[in-house]
Design a protein around this motif. Structure first.
Motif, short mmCIF file in Angstrom:
data_model
loop_
_atom_site.label_atom_id
_atom_site.label_comp_id
_atom_site.label_asym_id
_atom_site.label_seq_id
_atom_site.Cartn_x
_atom_site.Cartn_y
_atom_site.Cartn_z
N VAL A 166 100.72 15.53 -5.79
CA VAL A 166 102.06 14.95 -5.95
C VAL A 166 103.17 16.00 -5.94
O VAL A 166 104.35 15.65 -6.08
N ARG A 167 102.81 17.28 -5.76
CA ARG A 167 103.85 18.30 -5.72
C ARG A 167 104.79 18.05 -4.53
O ARG A 167 104.33 17.84 -3.41
N GLU A 168 106.09 18.03 -4.80
CA GLU A 168 107.13 17.77 -3.79
C GLU A 168 106.97 16.40 -3.14
O GLU A 168 107.36 16.20 -1.98
N TYR A 169 106.42 15.45 -3.90
CA TYR A 169 106.32 14.09 -3.39
C TYR A 169 107.72 13.51 -3.20
O TYR A 169 108.59 13.64 -4.06
N ARG A 170 107.92 12.85 -2.07
CA ARG A 170 109.18 12.16 -1.85
C ARG A 170 108.97 11.02 -0.85
O ARG A 170 108.12 11.09 0.03
N ASP A 171 109.78 10.00 -1.02
CA ASP A 171 109.79 8.85 -0.12
C ASP A 171 111.24 8.62 0.25
O ASP A 171 112.07 8.26 -0.59
N ASP A 172 111.57 8.85 1.53
CA ASP A 172 112.98 8.79 1.93
C ASP A 172 113.48 7.38 2.17
O ASP A 172 114.64 7.18 2.54
N GLY A 173 112.58 6.37 1.97
CA GLY A 173 113.01 4.99 2.14
C GLY A 173 113.06 4.52 3.57
O GLY A 173 113.32 3.35 3.84
N GLU A 174 112.82 5.39 4.52
CA GLU A 174 112.85 5.02 5.94
C GLU A 174 111.47 5.17 6.58
O GLU A 174 111.34 5.33 7.77
N GLY A 175 110.44 5.13 5.76
CA GLY A 175 109.08 5.22 6.28
C GLY A 175 108.45 6.57 6.10
O GLY A 175 107.23 6.71 6.19
N ILE A 193 99.16 6.71 -7.12
CA ILE A 193 99.12 7.83 -8.07
C ILE A 193 100.48 8.52 -8.15
O ILE A 193 101.00 8.79 -9.24
N ALA A 194 101.07 8.83 -6.99
CA ALA A 194 102.33 9.57 -6.96
C ALA A 194 103.46 8.78 -7.60
O ALA A 194 104.29 9.34 -8.33
N GLN A 195 103.51 7.49 -7.34
CA GLN A 195 104.57 6.67 -7.93
C GLN A 195 104.46 6.64 -9.45
O GLN A 195 105.48 6.67 -10.16
N TYR A 196 103.23 6.58 -9.96
CA TYR A 196 103.07 6.56 -11.41
C TYR A 196 103.50 7.89 -12.02
O TYR A 196 104.27 7.93 -12.99
N VAL A 197 103.04 9.00 -11.45
CA VAL A 197 103.38 10.32 -11.99
C VAL A 197 104.89 10.55 -11.91
O VAL A 197 105.48 11.19 -12.80
N HIS A 198 105.54 10.02 -10.91
CA HIS A 198 106.98 10.23 -10.75
C HIS A 198 107.81 9.16 -11.47
O HIS A 198 109.03 9.11 -11.30
N GLY A 199 107.16 8.31 -12.25
CA GLY A 199 107.89 7.39 -13.11
C GLY A 199 108.42 6.15 -12.45
O GLY A 199 109.34 5.51 -12.97
#
Length: 361
Positions: free
Chosen positions: A14-23, A87-93
């Motif tokens: 999950v380090r530097e996990y990001r979702d830019d909302g555009e896929g 997993i990433a969504q949970y760790v990132h709140g």
């Protein structure tokens, strides 16, 4: 193709996990493409997502995940996107479990989750080798469909633009075409349908020819033309419109003069009330082509067929020959297209050759 196992902790994943909302979704220090162009959107329900996190919390093993090694220091997920994002969504709140967010857990609980090791298999090979591997591995209960697999092979700027139009919930294609298309945009059904229309069923050939195009404007404009024509010819929306082959109808009929929406609507309405018509979506191609195969006219029952056979004493009316019952077929005396009904009184038995000749006229 080379396949190598590795252990990756949740902390690393999950380090530097990001979702830019555009896929675009990345993780693993920015080196993991979690949602490559061929992958579906996130489709796990809350119950499935929560089950993944509970598994990690409990220290139980998750199924093996699969990455493709791009040989430039980066990777893309082949199988495991849904579990990785959960997993990433949970760790990132992004969500809580049993009312507890990751940041509100005790330090030792957060540590156990962060130190949890995932088993990853990374493969190196050609696109076709990756696709073959993609087809045979377990996809965690969410079976991939044919179009999702095609997306794995023909990734590029054209596909990215096509998915922006056709593969997003509440996206452009869903807003315009949902009354006419079956399936789900997120599962690539809309994209597959329109590709089938424009390519005449040769989807792979079309995707291969356009893979490196800068955009999918041709596909989008074709879709717009089909829907605009359909709305003009059949302005009243009905549930039976879903799943009709509107593309082929547009290709065959859109230049035909004299199509009157009011007259077509009157006939469509009448046919929807006709109990003999058992395939209501077929009404639309029928009123344009007059081919009764689209309608699935209600068949005569076995009782009707046997009564007609006994009444005729096994004699075929046109040729005058005697046949066994199983060598004959039921036929409308007064054709259905001329108002004849599927009733015992309107049933006659013909030998197969005579019935075929009558049907050909």
């Amino acid at each position: 193709m080379k396949i190598a196992p590795r252990q990756v902790t949740v902390r690393e994943l999950v380090r530097e996990y990001r979702d830019d909302g555009e896929g675009g979704v990345v993780g693993y220090g920015g080196k993991l493409d979690i949602r490559p162009p061929f992958q579906r959107e996130f489709v796990y329900k809350d119950k499935q997502r929560d089950a993944v996190v509970r598994t990690v919390m409990s220290g139980f093993p998750l199924n093996v995940m699969y990455w493709a090694d791009r040989e430039d220091g980066t990777f893309e997920i082949i199988d495991g996107q849904q579990r990785t994002i959960s997993i990433a969504q949970y760790v990132h709140g992004d969500f809580s479990l049993d009312g507890r967010y990751f940041h509100s857990l005790q330090a030792d609980e957060r540590g156990r989750i962060s130190d949890y090791e995932l088993t990853i298999y990374a493969c190196t090979g050609t696109d076709s080798e990756k696709l073959a591997w993609f087809k045979v591995i377990n996809i965690a209960g969410e079976t991939l469909r044919a179009q999702e697999l095609r997306n794995a092979v023909y990734a590029g700027p054209w596909l990215a633009d096509a998915r922006a139009h056709f593969s997003r919930p509440n996206g452009p294609a869903q807003g315009l075409g949902s009354p006419y298309l079956s399936g789900s945009a997120i599962r690539q059904d809309y994209l597959e349908t329109v590709l089938k229309w424009i390519s005449g069923g040769e989807i792979e050939e079309y995707m291969s020819a356009h893979q490196h195009d800068p955009n999918a404007e041709e596909l989008w404009q074709y879709f717009r033309s089909v829907i605009d024509w359909t709305q003009a010819i059949f302005p009243k929306k009905r549930r039976s419109m879903k799943g009709v082959g509107w593309g082929p109808l547009y290709d065959e009929q859109h230049e035909r003069p004299g199509l009157d929406p009011a007259s077509l609507e009157a006939e469509v309405a009448k046919l929807h009330k006709d109990d003999d018509v058992t395939k209501k979506p077929g009404i639309y191609p029928y009123v344009l082509t007059r081919d009764e195969k689209h309608l699935n006219i209600r068949a005569f029952t076995s009782t009707m067929r046997e009564a007609a056979y006994e009444r005729q004493e096994g004699i075929c009316v046109p040729c005058g020959e005697h046949f066994a019952l199983d060598a004959m077929e039921a036929d409308h005396i007064d054709p259905w297209s001329e108002g004849g009904r599927t009733t015992a009184e309107n049933c006659q038995m013909l030998c197969r050759p005579c019935n075929r000749r009558k049907g050909a006229r």
